[in-house]
Scaffold this motif. Sequence first.
Motif, PDB file in Angstrom:
ATOM      1  N   TRP A 127      45.568  40.670  29.036  1.00 30.15           N
ATOM      2  CA  TRP A 127      46.765  41.493  29.228  1.00 30.15           C
ATOM      3  C   TRP A 127      47.533  40.994  30.438  1.00 30.15           C
ATOM      4  O   TRP A 127      47.040  40.174  31.208  1.00 30.15           O
ATOM      5  CB  TRP A 127      46.343  42.955  29.437  1.00 30.15           C
ATOM      6  CG  TRP A 127      45.605  43.166  30.744  1.00 30.15           C
ATOM      7  CD1 TRP A 127      44.322  42.756  31.031  1.00 30.15           C
ATOM      8  CD2 TRP A 127      46.121  43.745  31.943  1.00 30.15           C
ATOM      9  NE1 TRP A 127      44.006  43.061  32.327  1.00 30.15           N
ATOM     10  CE2 TRP A 127      45.085  43.676  32.913  1.00 30.15           C
ATOM     11  CE3 TRP A 127      47.342  44.336  32.288  1.00 30.15           C
ATOM     12  CZ2 TRP A 127      45.260  44.175  34.212  1.00 30.15           C
ATOM     13  CZ3 TRP A 127      47.500  44.836  33.581  1.00 30.15           C
ATOM     14  CH2 TRP A 127      46.471  44.741  34.524  1.00 30.15           C
ATOM     15  N   TYR A 128      48.746  41.479  30.600  1.00 31.69           N
ATOM     16  CA  TYR A 128      49.522  41.211  31.810  1.00 31.69           C
ATOM     17  C   TYR A 128      50.113  42.510  32.356  1.00 31.69           C
ATOM     18  O   TYR A 128      50.524  43.376  31.565  1.00 31.69           O
ATOM     19  CB  TYR A 128      50.669  40.233  31.525  1.00 31.69           C
ATOM     20  CG  TYR A 128      50.236  38.794  31.394  1.00 31.69           C
ATOM     21  CD1 TYR A 128      49.614  38.134  32.447  1.00 31.69           C
ATOM     22  CD2 TYR A 128      50.461  38.093  30.220  1.00 31.69           C
ATOM     23  CE1 TYR A 128      49.225  36.803  32.319  1.00 31.69           C
ATOM     24  CE2 TYR A 128      50.065  36.756  30.094  1.00 31.69           C
ATOM     25  CZ  TYR A 128      49.454  36.130  31.155  1.00 31.69           C
ATOM     26  OH  TYR A 128      49.060  34.817  31.039  1.00 31.69           O
ATOM     27  N   PRO A 129      50.183  42.635  33.670  1.00 33.47           N
ATOM     28  CA  PRO A 129      50.795  43.842  34.249  1.00 33.47           C
ATOM     29  C   PRO A 129      52.304  43.884  34.006  1.00 33.47           C
ATOM     30  O   PRO A 129      52.974  42.852  34.033  1.00 33.47           O
ATOM     31  CB  PRO A 129      50.476  43.722  35.747  1.00 33.47           C
ATOM     32  CG  PRO A 129      50.152  42.285  35.975  1.00 33.47           C
ATOM     33  CD  PRO A 129      49.625  41.738  34.682  1.00 33.47           C
ATOM     34  N   LEU A 141      53.077  37.202  35.101  1.00 34.85           N
ATOM     35  CA  LEU A 141      52.140  36.380  34.331  1.00 34.85           C
ATOM     36  C   LEU A 141      51.302  35.449  35.208  1.00 34.85           C
ATOM     37  O   LEU A 141      50.742  34.470  34.717  1.00 34.85           O
ATOM     38  CB  LEU A 141      52.897  35.540  33.291  1.00 34.85           C
ATOM     39  CG  LEU A 141      53.264  36.208  31.949  1.00 34.85           C
ATOM     40  CD1 LEU A 141      54.294  37.312  32.145  1.00 34.85           C
ATOM     41  CD2 LEU A 141      53.758  35.187  30.933  1.00 34.85           C
ATOM     42  N   GLY A 142      51.249  35.753  36.506  1.00 31.37           N
ATOM     43  CA  GLY A 142      50.609  34.818  37.413  1.00 31.37           C
ATOM     44  C   GLY A 142      49.219  35.227  37.832  1.00 31.37           C
ATOM     45  O   GLY A 142      48.633  36.176  37.290  1.00 31.37           O
ATOM     46  N   PRO A 144      46.354  37.063  39.580  1.00 27.62           N
ATOM     47  CA  PRO A 144      46.351  38.454  40.054  1.00 27.62           C
ATOM     48  C   PRO A 144      46.400  38.579  41.585  1.00 27.62           C
ATOM     49  O   PRO A 144      47.065  39.482  42.104  1.00 27.62           O
ATOM     50  CB  PRO A 144      45.043  39.008  39.495  1.00 27.62           C
ATOM     51  CG  PRO A 144      44.800  38.204  38.250  1.00 27.62           C
ATOM     52  CD  PRO A 144      45.294  36.824  38.581  1.00 27.62           C
ATOM     53  N   LYS A 147      50.095  38.516  43.109  1.00 26.77           N
ATOM     54  CA  LYS A 147      51.147  39.385  42.558  1.00 26.77           C
ATOM     55  C   LYS A 147      52.010  39.974  43.680  1.00 26.77           C
ATOM     56  O   LYS A 147      51.505  40.662  44.561  1.00 26.77           O
ATOM     57  CB  LYS A 147      50.522  40.507  41.733  1.00 26.77           C
ATOM     58  CG  LYS A 147      51.544  41.339  40.983  1.00 26.77           C
ATOM     59  CD  LYS A 147      50.907  42.296  39.988  1.00 26.77           C
ATOM     60  CE  LYS A 147      50.272  43.482  40.683  1.00 26.77           C
ATOM     61  NZ  LYS A 147      49.754  44.488  39.720  1.00 26.77           N
TER      62      LYS A 147
END
Lengths: 394, 394, 394
Positions: A127-129, A141-142, A144, A147
């Motif tokens: 998943w992505y935040p 998309l980087g 974690p 971020k």
Amino acid sequence: MDTGTAYGMTMGRPLEELALVGAGTPFGEVLRRYWHPIALSEKVTTRPTSIKVLGEDLVLFRTRKGVAGLLHPRCIHRGASLFYGGVEDEGIRCCYHGWVFTPDGQCIEQPCEPEMGVHRDRMRQPWYPVEELYGMVWAYLGPPDKKPVLPRYDVFENLAEGEIIITNDAGVGGGGPIELDFNWLQHWENVMDPFHVPILHARFSGEQFTPEMALIPEVEFSYTPTGVRSVQMRDLGERGRLRRVTEVMFPNVRVVASPKLSGGTTNMIGWVVPADDTSFRILTLARDTDPDFLRKLRATHDGKPWAELTADEHQSMPGDYEAQKSQGDISLHSEDHMTTTDQGIAMLRRMMAKQVRAVAAGTDPAGIIRDEKLAVVQIEGGNFFESAPESVRA
Amino acid sequence: MDTGTAYGMTMGRPLEELALVGAGTPFGEVLRRYWHPIALSEKVTTRPTSIKVLGEDLVLFRTRKGVAGLLHPRCIHRGASLFYGGVEDEGIRCCYHGWVFTPDGQCIEQPCEPEMGVHRDRMRQPWYPVEELYGMVWAYLGPPDKKPVLPRYDVFENLAEGEIIITNDAGVGGGGPIELDFNWLQHWENVMDPFHVPILHARFSGEQFTPEMALIPEVEFSYTPTGVRSVQMRDLGERGRLRRVTEVMFPNVRVVASPKLSGGTTNMIGWVVPADDTSFRILTLARDTDPDFLRKLRATHDGKPWAELTADEHQSMPGDYEAQKSQGDISLHSEDHMTTTDQGIAMLRRMMAKQVRAVAAGTDPAGIIRDEKLAVVQIEGGNFFESAPESVRA
Amino acid sequence: MDTGTAYGMTMGRPLEELALVGAGTPFGEVLRRYWHPIALSEKVTTRPTSIKVLGEDLVLFRTRKGVAGLLHPRCIHRGASLFYGGVEDEGIRCCYHGWVFTPDGQCIEQPCEPEMGVHRDRMRQPWYPVEELYGMVWAYLGPPDKKPVLPRYDVFENLAEGEIIITNDAGVGGGGPIELDFNWLQHWENVMDPFHVPILHARFSGEQFTPEMALIPEVEFSYTPTGVRSVQMRDLGERGRLRRVTEVMFPNVRVVASPKLSGGTTNMIGWVVPADDTSFRILTLARDTDPDFLRKLRATHDGKPWAELTADEHQSMPGDYEAQKSQGDISLHSEDHMTTTDQGIAMLRRMMAKQVRAVAAGTDPAGIIRDEKLAVVQIEGGNFFESAPESVRA
């Protein structure tokens, strides 16, 4: 004997270090250090949609409780796509064997397994935040641990009476289709190329904007902490001078004031969001009292919108899309012969290469914000009429 | 910090050893040890048709004397396709220079050569042996010295009064188009996956079959001499219990009784015939008194046939096609996370790998028949109602 | 045990040395030593057209002063295509930043640069020399120091009263679409294959030409200084004998007299001009009193033109296009089994290989003309009726 013929010529190479966007590519990793707008909030519903961002296929949806989710589409169980999933209160259920995943990828149900899956907590759907701001869904998309804070922009804070924030995902400024089918960098570089305006947009495109934009400007380029800026001076005669300021901000922001020359700091910002190496979309925010402000802004060719041009008209009145697309699906940058008027593009490429080195070295690239108190970005771009009569300023 | 995000994920690999079908691939060579149905006999005529089987382009026709022929399409003379050939009494004539080939590839005429070709008997068009049985044309694409007996099936022998054998090449059981556009193994494996039925075919597809199929069954998997079998028990309450038996037989046979739950041993068998690595067809035989039995069997979604669904309905009522196709053109099997309910698939893959080793060692894979007296295969699959009232049994 | 089956067969290879046309390929370099007709003069106007020749994308236009230009399409400045350029008196202006290039690639204006570009004379757009003759634009894509004289042809010099030169770029002799979508050599070789005529064009195509062409001829092949020639004798009974002479001249000329058998030396010549490895066009010149002579010549199938045939008719009445296209996008020449009737093709391939060696050795290939006084090529091909009554001769 003939000289300079094409016999024996070589074909050149793209600047892959800067142009490619996939995971693990040099600038792809730079892009992955920032938040990107990926969709209008209003379009993210309980019906999943397929979306491609930075070369990655993803599924975007909103749970019945209202939380947006961005997941890898291939179900970790047996690989059916969550595009066919059913959205429920807490997450999305795969159509094949019914596993349910939350927006952060946790598996909360395996209906055919004993006790709904005794080891289901060991399963995680990639998943992505995401966050939502200004009517857009933004994704990170980087890595974690890198971020950053999601930026805000001064021009969209403290709206005046009657003003609203307008969102658009239909390619404002691209001069072509909604999904643009060539490498994103050709478009983003073009923002730092003010000299194409009087040629392409006046001499070739039919009059697209205003008569003033047909004048060849005097331009100064400069670096800013977050990107590159051009200041373009046009002498309007008795009406004074037009100072037009355009910015690119890392990694893919375009700050281009209306070419129809409404005065003052720009009321809009765009993001050039790569879908993959050879396609991108432009998402745009604006502040105005007219909900149709962005739709109306769309450039025309002798009054005709791009989508209604015939093949002959596309050829005889080329605009941004035709010029940039014709550079190639990915331009062969090594073939460019840059001159004095290409200084802005040269500076942008140098600054891009610098961010590649920064990310490779483990440090933050330009413009990363880590302090919530510093989250509001100041915008300088706009059209500024100097010593001009009141009537033009409005 | 976020955990489990998609950042840095790798993409996995197909199980190429089992999924690929071309000549020289591990399971491709297993497939080549068996006879495959490739077309309905009624469709093989004096008009040549192009057909692709196991990755090989071929031309299929029937001579004017009635003999079916399956030839390599490229004429050995100068390479024009025999698809454009003219069929005659004894064979097919190439359109370019008129060479004539029999169904077993012998060149019997070279009309422009002296004496119709003094060395024509040295020329051989590559061909494959075919037989006809049950209204199907069967082909053997393997090593000549390993050609087995063409199997017969007990359920299609000794028809009762009024029963006929029905043939179908339109993808019965595939839940999608006639030519299915993904790797055949995703479909064949699905036969050993009884747990998707209550989820995909009841919860998602709209009710496709009968209310009983919405129950999650208790399942036992077992190896047989020719493949893998699942026995699925469903408790029907006062109506007793349903014992449903499903089989896969090597190398690509599906023995799936009607999901509409007619009782007794199944009256139909299907073959999953790969055209190439990413497309396949399903050919099906049935015994019934109704010539339209197989056509009527086709699953629907809330009453609508698959081909009439809108894009939105495909998304909101996915069936076998949507689930299996969305696994990828060839699924990335290494990404699967198998659980207790995937035991049948795990067993099938293990048995497939065993046949690969058998063929590599020069021995016969499972189910090969070499004695004409043993040519009739016994079928065990079906729907069996235990302690059920008479009315349901019918 | 079955023999000669397709099991284990290998697929063969194209004769890449002779078939490929790109820069740096063996025969591609032979092709580059000659002038090629690339367009009808009447179609070269101030609207640029995209054209592909020998694998190279180019832009063709005519300045407002009337000079034809053939340029590499990618503007050397920033890469926009000159297809979108604006043609002016002296050259073509790029749409993006307005650089102007003459037909020989010189940059004469850079409008956004100081003083229109103080270093513009260092910039050169890659170009190719063109000439115009017989209503065609001819281009030379080879090494400048090897550029030969543009040939003329005796049959197009000294026209009789009322005769005109007719040009055609619509694939006369190709039997298919205007742009033919397979390797050019399959078509060019076919010119040295007289034996396909009675089979393909009589027995299969429906009667395409005249009854005489259905007879299998006696043929003699011979080398000429510029290519290969076939002399085909057909006995017409009381009407005497038909001597039909067909020539190929290097590197891609077809001298094929009308298959409708008008008598005497041919009045037409065709050029098989590769666009790339898998597509080509045929440009044809003819001398006649009827401007529609070439259009009317187009072969039919039982009276129907190719473009109006149904799929079934294409299959049941194949012609040159179907036969040659079905050999493959590029034929797998190594699979050919040549026989006595393929002698002409074998001779042509040998002579092609000889020219490859000549060019590699730095010498001129066959038929190159360096003396303007020897520029007129003599044509021998035609239909000659021997001892035939007057009525046939006309």
